[in-house]
Design a protein around this motif. Structure first.
Motif, PDB file in Angstrom:
ATOM      1  N   PHE A   1       0.858  -1.177   0.000  1.00  0.00           N
ATOM      2  CA  PHE A   1       0.000   0.000   0.000  1.00  0.00           C
ATOM      3  C   PHE A   1       0.901   1.236   0.000  1.00  0.00           C
ATOM      4  CE2 PHE A   1      -4.106  -1.657   2.300  1.00  0.00           C
ATOM      5  CZ  PHE A   1      -4.289  -2.580   1.295  1.00  0.00           C
ATOM      6  N   ASP A   2       0.260   2.387  -0.196  1.00  0.00           N
ATOM      7  CA  ASP A   2       0.951   3.659  -0.052  1.00  0.00           C
ATOM      8  C   ASP A   2       0.791   4.106   1.402  1.00  0.00           C
ATOM      9  OD1 ASP A   2       1.990   6.314  -1.151  1.00  0.00           O
ATOM     10  OD2 ASP A   2       0.094   6.898  -0.225  1.00  0.00           O
ATOM     11  N   PRO A   3       1.780   4.596   2.102  1.00  0.00           N
ATOM     12  CA  PRO A   3       3.173   4.737   1.678  1.00  0.00           C
ATOM     13  C   PRO A   3       3.911   3.391   1.684  1.00  0.00           C
ATOM     14  CG  PRO A   3       2.930   5.393   3.973  1.00  0.00           C
ATOM     15  CD  PRO A   3       1.554   5.070   3.479  1.00  0.00           C
ATOM     16  N   ILE A   4       4.687   3.178   0.634  1.00  0.00           N
ATOM     17  CA  ILE A   4       5.424   1.912   0.520  1.00  0.00           C
ATOM     18  C   ILE A   4       6.300   1.713   1.756  1.00  0.00           C
ATOM     19  CG2 ILE A   4       7.246   0.728  -0.760  1.00  0.00           C
ATOM     20  CD1 ILE A   4       5.309   0.731  -2.759  1.00  0.00           C
ATOM     21  N   GLY A   5       6.289   0.490   2.267  1.00  0.00           N
ATOM     22  CA  GLY A   5       7.082   0.201   3.457  1.00  0.00           C
ATOM     23  C   GLY A   5       6.244   0.205   4.720  1.00  0.00           C
ATOM     24  N   VAL A   6       4.999   0.658   4.617  1.00  0.00           N
ATOM     25  CA  VAL A   6       4.116   0.646   5.780  1.00  0.00           C
ATOM     26  C   VAL A   6       3.885  -0.809   6.192  1.00  0.00           C
ATOM     27  CG1 VAL A   6       1.886   0.532   4.573  1.00  0.00           C
ATOM     28  CG2 VAL A   6       2.065   1.770   6.730  1.00  0.00           C
ATOM     29  N   GLY A   7       3.808  -1.046   7.483  1.00  0.00           N
ATOM     30  CA  GLY A   7       3.619  -2.416   7.957  1.00  0.00           C
ATOM     31  C   GLY A   7       4.910  -3.196   8.064  1.00  0.00           C
TER      32      GLY A   7
ATOM     33  N   CYS B   1      11.564  -2.187   6.002  1.00  0.00           N
ATOM     34  CA  CYS B   1      10.944  -0.974   5.476  1.00  0.00           C
ATOM     35  C   CYS B   1      11.718  -0.444   4.265  1.00  0.00           C
ATOM     36  CB  CYS B   1      10.906   0.071   6.587  1.00  0.00           C
ATOM     37  SG  CYS B   1      10.223   1.641   6.072  1.00  0.00           S
ATOM     38  N   LEU B   2      13.043  -0.348   4.400  1.00  0.00           N
ATOM     39  CA  LEU B   2      13.867   0.164   3.296  1.00  0.00           C
ATOM     40  C   LEU B   2      13.867  -0.813   2.121  1.00  0.00           C
ATOM     41  CD1 LEU B   2      16.889   1.596   5.335  1.00  0.00           C
ATOM     42  CD2 LEU B   2      14.935   2.854   4.396  1.00  0.00           C
ATOM     43  N   LEU B   3      13.902  -2.125   2.430  1.00  0.00           N
ATOM     44  CA  LEU B   3      13.885  -3.125   1.357  1.00  0.00           C
ATOM     45  C   LEU B   3      12.606  -3.037   0.538  1.00  0.00           C
ATOM     46  CD1 LEU B   3      15.318  -6.438   2.847  1.00  0.00           C
ATOM     47  CD2 LEU B   3      16.222  -5.098   0.932  1.00  0.00           C
TER      48      LEU B   3
ATOM     49  N   ILE C   1      24.466   5.119  -1.309  1.00  0.00           N
ATOM     50  CA  ILE C   1      24.130   5.847  -0.072  1.00  0.00           C
ATOM     51  C   ILE C   1      23.058   6.898  -0.358  1.00  0.00           C
ATOM     52  CG2 ILE C   1      25.030   7.302   1.798  1.00  0.00           C
ATOM     53  CD1 ILE C   1      26.164   4.433   1.805  1.00  0.00           C
ATOM     54  N   GLN C   2      23.215   7.609  -1.469  1.00  0.00           N
ATOM     55  CA  GLN C   2      22.234   8.658  -1.798  1.00  0.00           C
ATOM     56  C   GLN C   2      20.856   8.053  -2.051  1.00  0.00           C
ATOM     57  OE1 GLN C   2      24.329  10.645  -4.988  1.00  0.00           O
ATOM     58  NE2 GLN C   2      25.112  12.240  -3.628  1.00  0.00           N
ATOM     59  N   LEU C   3      20.834   6.920  -2.712  1.00  0.00           N
ATOM     60  CA  LEU C   3      19.553   6.263  -2.980  1.00  0.00           C
ATOM     61  C   LEU C   3      18.888   5.861  -1.662  1.00  0.00           C
ATOM     62  CD1 LEU C   3      17.509   5.114  -4.998  1.00  0.00           C
ATOM     63  CD2 LEU C   3      18.881   3.029  -5.103  1.00  0.00           C
ATOM     64  N   ILE C   4      19.668   5.277  -0.767  1.00  0.00           N
ATOM     65  CA  ILE C   4      19.106   4.823   0.513  1.00  0.00           C
ATOM     66  C   ILE C   4      18.659   6.025   1.347  1.00  0.00           C
ATOM     67  CG2 ILE C   4      19.680   3.687   2.713  1.00  0.00           C
ATOM     68  CD1 ILE C   4      21.468   1.755   1.011  1.00  0.00           C
ATOM     69  N   GLN C   5      19.442   7.111   1.307  1.00  0.00           N
ATOM     70  CA  GLN C   5      19.072   8.291   2.096  1.00  0.00           C
ATOM     71  C   GLN C   5      17.806   8.965   1.564  1.00  0.00           C
ATOM     72  OE1 GLN C   5      22.803  10.432   2.072  1.00  0.00           O
ATOM     73  NE2 GLN C   5      23.407   9.576   4.053  1.00  0.00           N
ATOM     74  N   ALA C   6      17.478   8.712   0.297  1.00  0.00           N
ATOM     75  CA  ALA C   6      16.273   9.310  -0.275  1.00  0.00           C
ATOM     76  C   ALA C   6      15.008   8.548   0.138  1.00  0.00           C
ATOM     77  CB  ALA C   6      16.383   9.328  -1.806  1.00  0.00           C
ATOM     78  N   LEU C   7      15.182   7.388   0.751  1.00  0.00           N
ATOM     79  CA  LEU C   7      14.033   6.597   1.170  1.00  0.00           C
ATOM     80  C   LEU C   7      13.424   7.194   2.432  1.00  0.00           C
ATOM     81  CD1 LEU C   7      15.627   3.056   0.679  1.00  0.00           C
ATOM     82  CD2 LEU C   7      14.137   4.278  -0.919  1.00  0.00           C
ATOM     83  N   GLN C   8      12.257   6.664   2.805  1.00  0.00           N
ATOM     84  CA  GLN C   8      11.520   7.197   3.939  1.00  0.00           C
ATOM     85  C   GLN C   8      11.571   6.174   5.080  1.00  0.00           C
ATOM     86  OE1 GLN C   8      10.386   9.339   6.070  1.00  0.00           O
ATOM     87  NE2 GLN C   8       9.259  10.440   4.498  1.00  0.00           N
ATOM     88  N   PRO C   9      12.470   6.384   6.078  1.00  0.00           N
ATOM     89  CA  PRO C   9      12.590   5.367   7.135  1.00  0.00           C
ATOM     90  C   PRO C   9      11.348   5.290   8.028  1.00  0.00           C
ATOM     91  CG  PRO C   9      14.002   7.244   7.591  1.00  0.00           C
ATOM     92  CD  PRO C   9      13.436   7.459   6.226  1.00  0.00           C
ATOM     93  N   GLY C  10      10.560   6.360   8.097  1.00  0.00           N
ATOM     94  CA  GLY C  10       9.289   6.313   8.814  1.00  0.00           C
ATOM     95  C   GLY C  10       8.193   6.589   7.824  1.00  0.00           C
TER      96      GLY C  10
END
Length: 174
Positions: A93-99, A106-108, A158-167
């Motif tokens: 679902f949106d936001p991706i990584g929820v749950g 979450c990052l994966l 690193i830049q790609l991972i930092q662009a993700l949403q950890p929460g």
């Protein structure tokens, strides 16, 4: 002026502010659930899962705990594997990584959702899957060695991972 007094008598002031972050993320997930054509049983599982998701978007309960929270009549019909299947659907679902159950998952989920053509995607998936501790401690030298990447390629990862949403839930309410 009884008419103006009766205008004041509604219990309303609080109701405007009741929609806290949690509600809005929950509302968003429930809305998607209703569009998802779950079976009635899966919908009950989905509700139990969504109830266990905190305002940051993480799943706070184990699959066993979610199973235990279900109505006994539903428990007879399903097992923990069924809960895992429904959880997988909700994680898309949106936001991706929820749950997600932890930051790694979450990052994966977010990386796997990116187009396969995304530069550095494969290396970033490997970094998160196998070396989340090095990412957390910012030990980029060891990480580069383990992933067999040069500095430029590692910087992209690193830049790609930092662009993700950890929460993933952070974008809601507030």
């Amino acid at each position: 002026h009884s008419s103006s007094a009766s205008g004041q008598s509604f219990d309303g002031e609080d109701s405007v502010f009741e929609g806290n972050t949690q509600d809005s993320l929950h509302e968003h997930l429930l809305w998607q659930m209703r569009l998802s054509h779950f079976t009635p049983t899966d919908e009950l599982i989905a509700l139990a899962i969504i109830d266990s998701i905190d305002e940051q978007g993480y799943l706070n309960s184990s699959l066993d705990e979610i199973y235990e929270s279900l109505d006994p009549r539903i428990q007879e019909l399903v097992d923990v594997d069924d809960i895992a299947v429904v959880l997988k659907r909700i994680q898309h679902f949106d936001p991706i990584g929820v749950g997600a159950r932890d930051i790694r998952e979450c990052l994966l989920l977010q990386l796997q959702a990116l187009p396969e053509t995304t530069p550095a995607r494969a290396a970033a998936i490997q970094a998160v899957q196998q070396h989340i501790d090095l990412l957390g401690s910012r030990d980029y030298r060891t990480l580069a060695r383990k992933l067999k990447l040069n500095e430029a390629a590692l910087t992209e990862v690193i830049q790609l991972i930092q662009a993700l949403q950890p929460g993933p839930g952070d974008g809601f309410g507030g």
